[in-house]
Design a protein around this motif. Structure first.
Motif, PDB file in Angstrom:
ATOM      1  N   ARG A  94     -44.650  97.478-130.959  1.00 42.58           N
ATOM      2  CA  ARG A  94     -45.505  96.626-130.849  1.00 42.58           C
ATOM      3  C   ARG A  94     -45.443  96.512-129.296  1.00 42.58           C
ATOM      4  O   ARG A  94     -46.721  96.233-128.015  1.00 42.58           O
ATOM      5  N   ARG A  95     -44.312  95.978-128.846  1.00 37.95           N
ATOM      6  CA  ARG A  95     -44.362  95.684-127.142  1.00 37.95           C
ATOM      7  C   ARG A  95     -44.568  96.885-125.814  1.00 37.95           C
ATOM      8  O   ARG A  95     -44.838  97.135-125.321  1.00 37.95           O
ATOM      9  N   SER A  96     -44.054  98.201-126.856  1.00 40.51           N
ATOM     10  CA  SER A  96     -44.222  99.560-126.080  1.00 40.51           C
ATOM     11  C   SER A  96     -45.931 100.071-126.637  1.00 40.51           C
ATOM     12  O   SER A  96     -46.034 100.175-125.336  1.00 40.51           O
ATOM     13  N   ALA A  97     -46.536  99.627-127.423  1.00 35.83           N
ATOM     14  CA  ALA A  97     -47.970  99.746-127.610  1.00 35.83           C
ATOM     15  C   ALA A  97     -48.597  98.601-126.803  1.00 35.83           C
ATOM     16  O   ALA A  97     -50.014  99.587-125.613  1.00 35.83           O
ATOM     17  N   GLU A  98     -48.236  97.590-126.230  1.00 37.35           N
ATOM     18  CA  GLU A  98     -48.492  96.331-124.925  1.00 37.35           C
ATOM     19  C   GLU A  98     -48.952  97.150-124.227  1.00 37.35           C
ATOM     20  O   GLU A  98     -50.155  96.880-123.125  1.00 37.35           O
ATOM     21  N   GLU A  99     -47.366  97.603-123.944  1.00 32.06           N
ATOM     22  CA  GLU A  99     -47.365  98.408-121.890  1.00 32.06           C
ATOM     23  C   GLU A  99     -48.209  99.275-122.072  1.00 32.06           C
ATOM     24  O   GLU A  99     -48.753  99.274-120.946  1.00 32.06           O
ATOM     25  N   LEU A 100     -48.715 100.213-123.316  1.00 33.18           N
ATOM     26  CA  LEU A 100     -48.955 101.895-123.028  1.00 33.18           C
ATOM     27  C   LEU A 100     -50.890 100.480-122.506  1.00 33.18           C
ATOM     28  O   LEU A 100     -51.341 100.998-121.966  1.00 33.18           O
ATOM     29  N   LEU A 101     -51.380 100.491-123.487  1.00 35.40           N
ATOM     30  CA  LEU A 101     -52.255  99.881-123.313  1.00 35.40           C
ATOM     31  C   LEU A 101     -52.822  98.286-121.988  1.00 35.40           C
ATOM     32  O   LEU A 101     -53.861  98.511-120.716  1.00 35.40           O
ATOM     33  N   LEU A 102     -52.026  97.775-121.539  1.00 34.67           N
ATOM     34  CA  LEU A 102     -51.259  97.393-120.133  1.00 34.67           C
ATOM     35  C   LEU A 102     -51.728  98.207-119.271  1.00 34.67           C
ATOM     36  O   LEU A 102     -52.590  98.388-117.853  1.00 34.67           O
ATOM     37  N   LEU A 103     -50.816  99.438-118.849  1.00 29.19           N
ATOM     38  CA  LEU A 103     -51.106 100.809-118.107  1.00 29.19           C
ATOM     39  C   LEU A 103     -52.536 101.447-118.064  1.00 29.19           C
ATOM     40  O   LEU A 103     -53.298 101.107-117.171  1.00 29.19           O
ATOM     41  N   ARG A 104     -52.947 101.291-119.497  1.00 27.38           N
ATOM     42  CA  ARG A 104     -54.868 101.825-119.183  1.00 27.38           C
ATOM     43  C   ARG A 104     -55.381 100.568-118.373  1.00 27.38           C
ATOM     44  O   ARG A 104     -56.388 100.793-117.840  1.00 27.38           O
ATOM     45  N   SER A 105     -55.195  99.166-118.901  1.00 29.16           N
ATOM     46  CA  SER A 105     -55.931  98.365-117.927  1.00 29.16           C
ATOM     47  C   SER A 105     -55.560  98.391-116.939  1.00 29.16           C
ATOM     48  O   SER A 105     -56.475  97.963-115.755  1.00 29.16           O
ATOM     49  N   LEU A 106     -54.459  98.593-116.125  1.00 28.21           N
ATOM     50  CA  LEU A 106     -54.119  98.712-114.237  1.00 28.21           C
ATOM     51  C   LEU A 106     -54.873 100.013-114.267  1.00 28.21           C
ATOM     52  O   LEU A 106     -55.316 100.344-112.564  1.00 28.21           O
ATOM     53  N   GLN A 107     -55.148 101.123-114.558  1.00 27.36           N
ATOM     54  CA  GLN A 107     -55.694 102.556-114.455  1.00 27.36           C
ATOM     55  C   GLN A 107     -57.396 102.056-114.210  1.00 27.36           C
ATOM     56  O   GLN A 107     -57.197 102.956-112.742  1.00 27.36           O
ATOM     57  N   ALA A 108     -57.580 101.641-115.463  1.00 24.81           N
ATOM     58  CA  ALA A 108     -58.998 101.427-114.720  1.00 24.81           C
ATOM     59  C   ALA A 108     -59.210 100.381-113.925  1.00 24.81           C
ATOM     60  O   ALA A 108     -60.229 100.513-113.254  1.00 24.81           O
ATOM     61  N   ALA A 109     -58.620  99.203-114.096  1.00 26.28           N
ATOM     62  CA  ALA A 109     -58.736  98.434-112.309  1.00 26.28           C
ATOM     63  C   ALA A 109     -57.871  99.610-111.407  1.00 26.28           C
ATOM     64  O   ALA A 109     -59.442  99.522-110.005  1.00 26.28           O
ATOM     65  N   ALA A 110     -57.490  99.927-111.433  1.00 26.57           N
ATOM     66  CA  ALA A 110     -57.695 100.939-109.795  1.00 26.57           C
ATOM     67  C   ALA A 110     -58.831 102.307-109.520  1.00 26.57           C
ATOM     68  O   ALA A 110     -58.431 102.161-109.041  1.00 26.57           O
ATOM     69  N   ASP A 111     -58.927 102.732-110.486  1.00 25.36           N
ATOM     70  CA  ASP A 111     -59.961 103.669-110.866  1.00 25.36           C
ATOM     71  C   ASP A 111     -61.649 102.997-110.502  1.00 25.36           C
ATOM     72  O   ASP A 111     -62.094 102.979-109.031  1.00 25.36           O
ATOM     73  N   ARG A 112     -61.590 101.564-110.629  1.00 24.74           N
ATOM     74  CA  ARG A 112     -62.582 100.781-110.102  1.00 24.74           C
ATOM     75  C   ARG A 112     -62.410 100.548-108.299  1.00 24.74           C
ATOM     76  O   ARG A 112     -63.005 100.803-107.887  1.00 24.74           O
ATOM     77  N   ILE A 113     -61.308 100.328-108.482  1.00 21.72           N
ATOM     78  CA  ILE A 113     -60.661  99.776-106.245  1.00 21.72           C
ATOM     79  C   ILE A 113     -61.714 100.869-105.835  1.00 21.72           C
ATOM     80  O   ILE A 113     -61.728 100.826-105.011  1.00 21.72           O
ATOM     81  N   ALA A 114     -61.281 102.686-106.201  1.00 20.46           N
ATOM     82  CA  ALA A 114     -61.264 102.926-105.591  1.00 20.46           C
ATOM     83  C   ALA A 114     -63.083 103.859-105.255  1.00 20.46           C
ATOM     84  O   ALA A 114     -63.083 104.598-104.988  1.00 20.46           O
TER      85      ALA A 114
END
Length: 115
Positions: A94-114
């Protein structure tokens, strides 16, 4: 009759877990994990999640990638401590899956900023 490919089954279960967590369905995520009974099967789900997390973290900006690598190392320690305990391995998954979702949200934020 042939048994299902454990790697493919692990990926399928990882996808189900991620979908439930992304939909904010905690009980559904717990149900996905509860259906996985053996340590070996739990490890295949974890391998799928780890592979996705490592792959997706490569596209993050350097500082976020370094933080993600540290979190992956910490999750590895949780996995190692859980070794043969299915309940503890489910917590790790569960923690690993939550981490993956966090990574995806970080990538989405980085994409928005770029832009």
């Amino acid at each position: 009759m042939t048994s299902p490919d454990p790697t493919a089954l692990g990926r399928e279960r990882a996808d189900q877990l991620l979908a439930r967590l992304a939909a904010d369905d905690g009980p559904g995520a717990d149900a996905v994990l509860a259906d996985v009974g053996e340590v070996r099967e739990l490890v295949y789900v974890g391998a799928a999640l780890t592979s996705l997390a490592r792959s997706e973290s490569r596209s993050l900006p350097p500082a976020q990638r370094a933080q993600a690598n540290t979190r992956q190392t910490n999750l590895g320690a949780v996995r190692d401590a859980a070794r043969n305990d299915p309940a503890a391995l489910r917590v790790w998954l569960r923690r690993s899956a939550e981490e993956l979702l966090l990574l995806r949200s970080l990538q989405a934020a980085a994409d928005r900023i770029a832009g």
